[in-house]
Design a protein around this motif. Structure first.
Motif, PDB file in Angstrom:
ATOM      1  N   LEU A   1       0.826  -1.214   0.000  1.00  0.00           N
ATOM      2  CA  LEU A   1       0.000   0.000   0.000  1.00  0.00           C
ATOM      3  C   LEU A   1       0.857   1.259   0.000  1.00  0.00           C
ATOM      4  O   LEU A   1       0.543   2.245  -0.683  1.00  0.00           O
ATOM      5  CB  LEU A   1      -0.933   0.000   1.208  1.00  0.00           C
ATOM      6  N   LEU A   2       1.948   1.244   0.758  1.00  0.00           N
ATOM      7  CA  LEU A   2       2.831   2.408   0.805  1.00  0.00           C
ATOM      8  C   LEU A   2       3.551   2.616  -0.533  1.00  0.00           C
ATOM      9  O   LEU A   2       3.860   3.746  -0.909  1.00  0.00           O
ATOM     10  CB  LEU A   2       3.859   2.249   1.925  1.00  0.00           C
ATOM     11  N   THR A   3       3.791   1.521  -1.240  1.00  0.00           N
ATOM     12  CA  THR A   3       4.473   1.611  -2.540  1.00  0.00           C
ATOM     13  C   THR A   3       3.554   2.160  -3.616  1.00  0.00           C
ATOM     14  O   THR A   3       3.937   3.043  -4.383  1.00  0.00           O
ATOM     15  CB  THR A   3       4.997   0.226  -2.970  1.00  0.00           C
ATOM     16  N   ILE A   4       2.300   1.652  -3.660  1.00  0.00           N
ATOM     17  CA  ILE A   4       1.411   2.050  -4.757  1.00  0.00           C
ATOM     18  C   ILE A   4       0.942   3.495  -4.636  1.00  0.00           C
ATOM     19  O   ILE A   4       0.497   4.086  -5.624  1.00  0.00           O
ATOM     20  CB  ILE A   4       0.188   1.108  -4.880  1.00  0.00           C
ATOM     21  N   THR A   5       1.025   4.065  -3.441  1.00  0.00           N
ATOM     22  CA  THR A   5       0.620   5.470  -3.298  1.00  0.00           C
ATOM     23  C   THR A   5       1.554   6.408  -4.063  1.00  0.00           C
ATOM     24  O   THR A   5       1.195   7.556  -4.342  1.00  0.00           O
ATOM     25  CB  THR A   5       0.608   5.890  -1.820  1.00  0.00           C
ATOM     26  N   ARG A   6       2.729   5.913  -4.415  1.00  0.00           N
ATOM     27  CA  ARG A   6       3.696   6.738  -5.144  1.00  0.00           C
ATOM     28  C   ARG A   6       3.477   6.703  -6.658  1.00  0.00           C
ATOM     29  O   ARG A   6       4.086   7.470  -7.397  1.00  0.00           O
ATOM     30  CB  ARG A   6       5.122   6.266  -4.830  1.00  0.00           C
ATOM     31  N   ILE A   7       2.630   5.784  -7.109  1.00  0.00           N
ATOM     32  CA  ILE A   7       2.397   5.622  -8.548  1.00  0.00           C
ATOM     33  C   ILE A   7       1.301   6.577  -9.010  1.00  0.00           C
ATOM     34  O   ILE A   7       0.233   6.659  -8.405  1.00  0.00           O
ATOM     35  CB  ILE A   7       1.997   4.174  -8.877  1.00  0.00           C
TER      36      ILE A   7
ATOM     37  N   SER B   1      -3.483  -2.245  -6.617  1.00  0.00           N
ATOM     38  CA  SER B   1      -2.057  -2.343  -6.953  1.00  0.00           C
ATOM     39  C   SER B   1      -1.872  -2.734  -8.407  1.00  0.00           C
ATOM     40  O   SER B   1      -1.062  -2.140  -9.129  1.00  0.00           O
ATOM     41  CB  SER B   1      -1.367  -3.378  -6.050  1.00  0.00           C
ATOM     42  N   GLY B   2      -2.633  -3.750  -8.840  1.00  0.00           N
ATOM     43  CA  GLY B   2      -2.550  -4.183 -10.237  1.00  0.00           C
ATOM     44  C   GLY B   2      -2.930  -3.072 -11.191  1.00  0.00           C
ATOM     45  O   GLY B   2      -2.281  -2.867 -12.224  1.00  0.00           O
ATOM     46  N   ALA B   3      -3.991  -2.329 -10.839  1.00  0.00           N
ATOM     47  CA  ALA B   3      -4.442  -1.231 -11.701  1.00  0.00           C
ATOM     48  C   ALA B   3      -3.420  -0.109 -11.745  1.00  0.00           C
ATOM     49  O   ALA B   3      -3.132   0.449 -12.817  1.00  0.00           O
ATOM     50  CB  ALA B   3      -5.785  -0.704 -11.192  1.00  0.00           C
ATOM     51  N   PHE B   4      -2.843   0.227 -10.604  1.00  0.00           N
ATOM     52  CA  PHE B   4      -1.875   1.323 -10.558  1.00  0.00           C
ATOM     53  C   PHE B   4      -0.585   0.976 -11.309  1.00  0.00           C
ATOM     54  O   PHE B   4       0.047   1.854 -11.895  1.00  0.00           O
ATOM     55  CB  PHE B   4      -1.561   1.699  -9.112  1.00  0.00           C
TER      56      PHE B   4
ATOM     57  N   GLU C   1      -5.691   5.593 -13.867  1.00  0.00           N
ATOM     58  CA  GLU C   1      -5.926   6.667 -12.900  1.00  0.00           C
ATOM     59  C   GLU C   1      -6.810   6.179 -11.754  1.00  0.00           C
ATOM     60  O   GLU C   1      -7.587   5.243 -11.897  1.00  0.00           O
ATOM     61  CB  GLU C   1      -6.502   7.906 -13.600  1.00  0.00           C
ATOM     62  N   LYS C   2      -6.687   6.840 -10.599  1.00  0.00           N
ATOM     63  CA  LYS C   2      -7.200   6.288  -9.343  1.00  0.00           C
ATOM     64  C   LYS C   2      -8.707   6.065  -9.309  1.00  0.00           C
ATOM     65  O   LYS C   2      -9.178   5.057  -8.762  1.00  0.00           O
ATOM     66  CB  LYS C   2      -6.763   7.166  -8.169  1.00  0.00           C
TER      67      LYS C   2
ATOM     68  N   LYS D   1      -8.541  11.183  -2.374  1.00  0.00           N
ATOM     69  CA  LYS D   1      -7.557  12.051  -1.735  1.00  0.00           C
ATOM     70  C   LYS D   1      -6.135  11.509  -1.861  1.00  0.00           C
ATOM     71  O   LYS D   1      -5.177  12.199  -1.488  1.00  0.00           O
ATOM     72  CB  LYS D   1      -7.906  12.225  -0.250  1.00  0.00           C
ATOM     73  N   GLY D   2      -6.010  10.272  -2.371  1.00  0.00           N
ATOM     74  CA  GLY D   2      -4.691   9.664  -2.508  1.00  0.00           C
ATOM     75  C   GLY D   2      -4.044   9.341  -1.178  1.00  0.00           C
ATOM     76  O   GLY D   2      -2.822   9.455  -1.018  1.00  0.00           O
ATOM     77  N   LYS D   3      -4.854   8.914  -0.192  1.00  0.00           N
ATOM     78  CA  LYS D   3      -4.349   8.679   1.161  1.00  0.00           C
ATOM     79  C   LYS D   3      -4.319   7.193   1.539  1.00  0.00           C
ATOM     80  O   LYS D   3      -4.493   6.838   2.706  1.00  0.00           O
ATOM     81  CB  LYS D   3      -5.226   9.432   2.171  1.00  0.00           C
ATOM     82  N   LEU D   4      -4.071   6.307   0.583  1.00  0.00           N
ATOM     83  CA  LEU D   4      -3.994   4.882   0.885  1.00  0.00           C
ATOM     84  C   LEU D   4      -2.856   4.558   1.855  1.00  0.00           C
ATOM     85  O   LEU D   4      -2.853   3.500   2.488  1.00  0.00           O
ATOM     86  CB  LEU D   4      -3.805   4.068  -0.408  1.00  0.00           C
ATOM     87  N   SER D   5      -1.908   5.477   1.965  1.00  0.00           N
ATOM     88  CA  SER D   5      -0.780   5.262   2.886  1.00  0.00           C
ATOM     89  C   SER D   5      -1.266   5.107   4.330  1.00  0.00           C
ATOM     90  O   SER D   5      -0.611   4.446   5.141  1.00  0.00           O
ATOM     91  CB  SER D   5       0.213   6.421   2.792  1.00  0.00           C
TER      92      SER D   5
END
Length: 272
Positions: A131-137, A174-177, A182-183, A246-250
């Protein structure tokens, strides 16, 4: 009263964790372990999945109805206006196939992993890292740009979500990103994939509902837990959509890391 509160808590855990990318299976295992709840028949877990499925259908019924209507209009009337709906349904089916095959082939292995709490904790940590990785994509591709390769990639990622500790929604996202989708498009696709995924899991366990007639003492607890799970699943969907926008999956990534580490520490202390 205390027994009733246990089942209310399990309903809350199922309703929240089934949708949020924090793994409902892992949280149910952890809560049952901590509270000493042991359902050998799995009846209650099947009912919880069914409750979440009903809530998911209620939340997505407009999109689902549009897709079903468009699919059959295109099949029987060849109306070009509905070709995009037909293609979208085919993509969803294609994404579902890898998970079905994986679940059937590795059912015993998955059950074995679920019986080991330290494995669940480790997988939660892995889920947090994902989850922390995909938030950067950053994605840019929209719904009309989705193709069969996207569907297969997302479907393969969804296989990870069958493991106890890896989130189904998180793995789909994750697969989609990774495909630069787009989110909001990724969220819609992952949400719709919930339906065949949860339906499949429920169908695989339906045989356990046969034991319900022999558990009349717990029936009121099951009903209350069912209602709680259904309501919380519905509102968890709304919350997750807002978080994704909001892009807050982190947030969920850090949470899974904390819970996973906590479980591992507890297991080490217990075995000392």
């Amino acid at each position: 009263m205390l027994e009733l509160l246990k089942y209310i808590l399990l309903g809350l855990v199922q309703g929240v964790a089934e949708v949020l990318p924090i793994s409902s299976s892992a949280h149910l295992i952890i809560v049952q372990e901590l509270m000493g709840i042991n359902n050998d028949t799995l009846t209650f877990e099947v009912l919880l999945h069914l409750a979440s499925l009903i809530a998911i259908l209620a939340f997505l019924w407009k999109k689902l109805w549009q897709l079903i209507k468009g699919f059959f209009y295109y099949v029987f009337k060849k109306n070009k206006e509905y070709e995009k709906d037909f293609k979208y349904v085919i993509l969803l089916i294609l994404s579902t196939i890898p998970a079905v095959i994986f679940a059937l082939l590795f059912k015993d292995v998955i059950n074995l992993l679920a019986s080991k709490l330290w494995v669940v904790g480790l997988l939660l940590i892995i889920n947090g890292c994902i989850l922390l990785t995909i938030t950067r994509i950053v994605g840019f591709r929209k719904r009309e740009e989705l193709n069969y390769k996207d569907a297969l990639v997302i479907g393969c990622f969804q296989c990870l979500g069958i493991l106890p500790g890896i989130s189904r929604s998180g793995s789909c996202l994750s697969g989609a990103f990774t495909r630069k989708i787009e989110k909001e498009t990724a969220a819609d696709y992952a949400f719709l994939l919930f339906i065949p995924a949860v339906l499949g899991a429920t169908v695989l366990e339906l045989e356990n509902l046969g034991s319900l007639s022999g558990e009349t003492n717990n029936l009121i607890y099951y009903i209350v837990g069912f209602i709680v799970a259904m309501i919380t699943t519905y509102f968890s969907f709304k919350f997750l959509l807002a978080v994704i926008k909001k892009g807050k999956l982190s947030w969920f990534g850090y949470y899974c890391l904390a819970i996973g580490v906590g479980v591992l520490i507890q297991q080490i202390i217990t075995k000392m």
